[in-house]
Write an enzyme that holds these catalytic residues in place. Structure first.
Site, PDB file in Angstrom:
ATOM      1  N   TRP A   1     -29.861  46.735   4.262  1.00 26.32           N
ATOM      2  CA  TRP A   1     -30.048  47.742   3.207  1.00 26.32           C
ATOM      3  C   TRP A   1     -28.910  47.749   2.193  1.00 26.32           C
ATOM      4  O   TRP A   1     -29.012  48.372   1.145  1.00 26.32           O
ATOM      5  CB  TRP A   1     -30.159  49.144   3.849  1.00 26.32           C
ATOM      6  CG  TRP A   1     -31.447  49.397   4.564  1.00 26.32           C
ATOM      7  CD1 TRP A   1     -32.387  48.483   4.959  1.00 26.32           C
ATOM      8  CD2 TRP A   1     -31.947  50.684   4.962  1.00 26.32           C
ATOM      9  NE1 TRP A   1     -33.435  49.112   5.585  1.00 26.32           N
ATOM     10  CE2 TRP A   1     -33.186  50.458   5.611  1.00 26.32           C
ATOM     11  CE3 TRP A   1     -31.470  51.994   4.861  1.00 26.32           C
ATOM     12  CZ2 TRP A   1     -33.949  51.512   6.125  1.00 26.32           C
ATOM     13  CZ3 TRP A   1     -32.226  53.029   5.382  1.00 26.32           C
ATOM     14  CH2 TRP A   1     -33.458  52.788   6.002  1.00 26.32           C
ATOM     15  N   LYS A   2     -27.797  47.087   2.511  1.00 20.76           N
ATOM     16  CA  LYS A   2     -26.624  47.076   1.617  1.00 20.76           C
ATOM     17  C   LYS A   2     -26.198  48.517   1.306  1.00 20.76           C
ATOM     18  O   LYS A   2     -26.353  49.381   2.156  1.00 20.76           O
ATOM     19  CB  LYS A   2     -26.918  46.234   0.370  1.00 20.76           C
ATOM     20  CG  LYS A   2     -27.467  44.846   0.768  1.00 20.76           C
ATOM     21  CD  LYS A   2     -27.503  43.843  -0.331  1.00 20.76           C
ATOM     22  CE  LYS A   2     -28.033  42.514   0.215  1.00 20.76           C
ATOM     23  NZ  LYS A   2     -28.016  41.449  -0.776  1.00 20.76           N
TER      24      LYS A   2
ATOM     25  N   GLU B   1     -21.373  39.013   0.356  1.00 17.85           N
ATOM     26  CA  GLU B   1     -20.834  40.091  -0.491  1.00 17.85           C
ATOM     27  C   GLU B   1     -19.522  40.616   0.083  1.00 17.85           C
ATOM     28  O   GLU B   1     -18.611  40.993  -0.653  1.00 17.85           O
ATOM     29  CB  GLU B   1     -21.885  41.203  -0.634  1.00 17.85           C
ATOM     30  CG  GLU B   1     -23.044  40.753  -1.521  1.00 17.85           C
ATOM     31  CD  GLU B   1     -24.379  41.383  -1.204  1.00 17.85           C
ATOM     32  OE1 GLU B   1     -24.437  42.399  -0.481  1.00 17.85           O
ATOM     33  OE2 GLU B   1     -25.401  40.837  -1.689  1.00 17.85           O
TER      34      GLU B   1
ATOM     35  N   GLY C   1     -30.488  38.044  -4.101  1.00 19.62           N
ATOM     36  CA  GLY C   1     -30.716  39.029  -5.154  1.00 19.62           C
ATOM     37  C   GLY C   1     -31.055  38.417  -6.504  1.00 19.62           C
ATOM     38  O   GLY C   1     -31.024  39.090  -7.528  1.00 19.62           O
TER      39      GLY C   1
ATOM     40  N   SER D   1     -33.674  36.346  -1.268  1.00 18.29           N
ATOM     41  CA  SER D   1     -34.938  36.559  -1.991  1.00 18.29           C
ATOM     42  C   SER D   1     -36.177  36.307  -1.129  1.00 18.29           C
ATOM     43  O   SER D   1     -37.195  35.822  -1.634  1.00 18.29           O
ATOM     44  CB  SER D   1     -34.979  35.730  -3.279  1.00 18.29           C
ATOM     45  OG  SER D   1     -33.911  36.106  -4.135  1.00 18.29           O
TER      46      SER D   1
ATOM     47  N   GLY E   1     -32.866  41.476   1.956  1.00 18.56           N
ATOM     48  CA  GLY E   1     -32.189  42.520   1.196  1.00 18.56           C
ATOM     49  C   GLY E   1     -33.178  43.412   0.474  1.00 18.56           C
ATOM     50  O   GLY E   1     -33.798  44.290   1.078  1.00 18.56           O
ATOM     51  N   GLY E   2     -33.365  43.161  -0.812  1.00 20.62           N
ATOM     52  CA  GLY E   2     -34.183  44.029  -1.662  1.00 20.62           C
ATOM     53  C   GLY E   2     -35.538  44.407  -1.083  1.00 20.62           C
ATOM     54  O   GLY E   2     -35.920  45.582  -1.099  1.00 20.62           O
TER      55      GLY E   2
HETATM   56  P1  13P Z   1     -32.081  39.643  -1.166  1.00 12.79           P
HETATM   57  O1  13P Z   1     -33.211  39.566  -0.174  1.00 12.79           O
HETATM   58  O2  13P Z   1     -32.089  40.898  -1.974  1.00 12.79           O
HETATM   59  O3  13P Z   1     -31.974  38.395  -1.967  1.00 12.79           O
HETATM   60  O4  13P Z   1     -30.722  39.744  -0.299  1.00 12.79           O
HETATM   61  C1  13P Z   1     -30.521  38.837   0.720  1.00 12.79           C
HETATM   62  C2  13P Z   1     -29.363  39.288   1.514  1.00 12.79           C
HETATM   63  O5  13P Z   1     -28.239  39.277   1.051  1.00 12.79           O
HETATM   64  C3  13P Z   1     -29.620  39.772   2.876  1.00 12.79           C
HETATM   65  O6  13P Z   1     -28.434  39.901   3.571  1.00 12.79           O
END
Ligand code: 13P
Length: 249
Positions: free
Chosen positions: A11-12, A97, A173, A213, A234-235
């Site tokens: 979820w960041k 990140e 992302g 992604s 992620g997203g």
């Molecule tokens: P996205 O799926 O948003 O590209 O992010 C991938 C991610 O960093 C999962 O840890």
């Protein structure tokens, strides 16, 4: 050996505790699965509420980071015991990140991996190359180095419980997914590296995810590859799409 797929959401820095509960209520019925393991890695402050909200479901909760010391004067950090006591079972370690914005290195990643195993948390260990490294043709060398350092002093018994997430930085992302062949090539190389370090049995058991992604439209093709055992998302983990990713077949 047939490995179970593991689909984890990262979820960041999204969702307050009350928003987390609302999202879990929305996703609960959508992520039911008999053959895929499901993890939501959420901000540390959301963990108690998230653990409560997933009771009685197939969803496990994980942290997104932890520190490698047991406790003490490390203002702002979260320990493995804190995550465990709050009910987390997994923890993401070494996300790109964290490496980019918070100065994590392969050495601190290794320390965190060792601490997670010592305490009984299952680490989701991230690795991945930049676009520049891919263009230079050093992707596999780079990933092998990240893996070898992350697993320094990790025993075979511990290693077989590890999860490795291959996340090319240029695909995170950006909406630019690695092709399934590109992802499979690196995930296969990671498994080969684990085979060299620990032998066939560990290489057979270890879970290797692809991240970058992943969405409802590309999950099936990626997860069909023999060395890709699921995804770190992620997203798309913050939307109903996540249910489609878990139930990708
Ligand atoms: P996205 O799926 O948003 O590209 O992010 C991938 C991610 O960093 C999962 O840890």
């Amino acid at each position: 050996m047939a490995r179970r797929k593991l689909v984890a959401g990262n979820w960041k820095m999204n969702k307050t505790p009350s928003e987390a509960v609302a999202l879990i209520e929305e996703l609960k019925p959508l992520v039911k699965s008999d053959d895929v393991d499901v993890v939501f890695c959420v901000p540390a402050i959301d963990i108690p509420a998230a653990v409560e909200a997933v009771k009685g479901t197939n969803i496990a909760i994980g942290g997104e980071n932890m520190y490698f010391e047991d406790k003490g004067a490390y203002t702002g950090e979260v320990s493995a015991d804190m995550l465990l006591d709050a009910g987390a079972k997994y923890v993401i370690i070494g996300h790109s990140e964290r490496r980019e914005y918070f100065a994590e290195t392969d050495i601190t990643v290794n320390k965190k991996v060792l601490k997670a195993f010592e305490k009984g948390l299952r680490p989701i260990i991230c690795c991945g190359e930049s676009l520049e490294q891919r263009e230079q043709g050093i992707t596999i060398d780079w990933i092998r180095q990240q893996i070898k350092i992350a697993f320094l002093n990790v025993t075979a018994d511990q290693a077989k419980r590890a999860v490795i997430a291959y996340e090319p930085i240029w695909a995170i992302g950006t909406g630019k997914t690695a092709t399934s062949d590109q992802a499979e090539e690196v995930c296969g190389a990671i498994r080969a590296c684990i085979r060299e370090l620990y032998g066939e049995a560990v290489a057979d058991q270890i879970i290797i995810q692809y991240g970058g992604s992943v969405n409802a439209g590309n999950a099936a093709e990626l997860f069909a590859k023999s060395d890709i055992d699921g995804g770190l998302v992620g997203g798309a983990s913050l939307k109903a799409d996540f249910g489609k990713i878990v139930n990708y077949k």
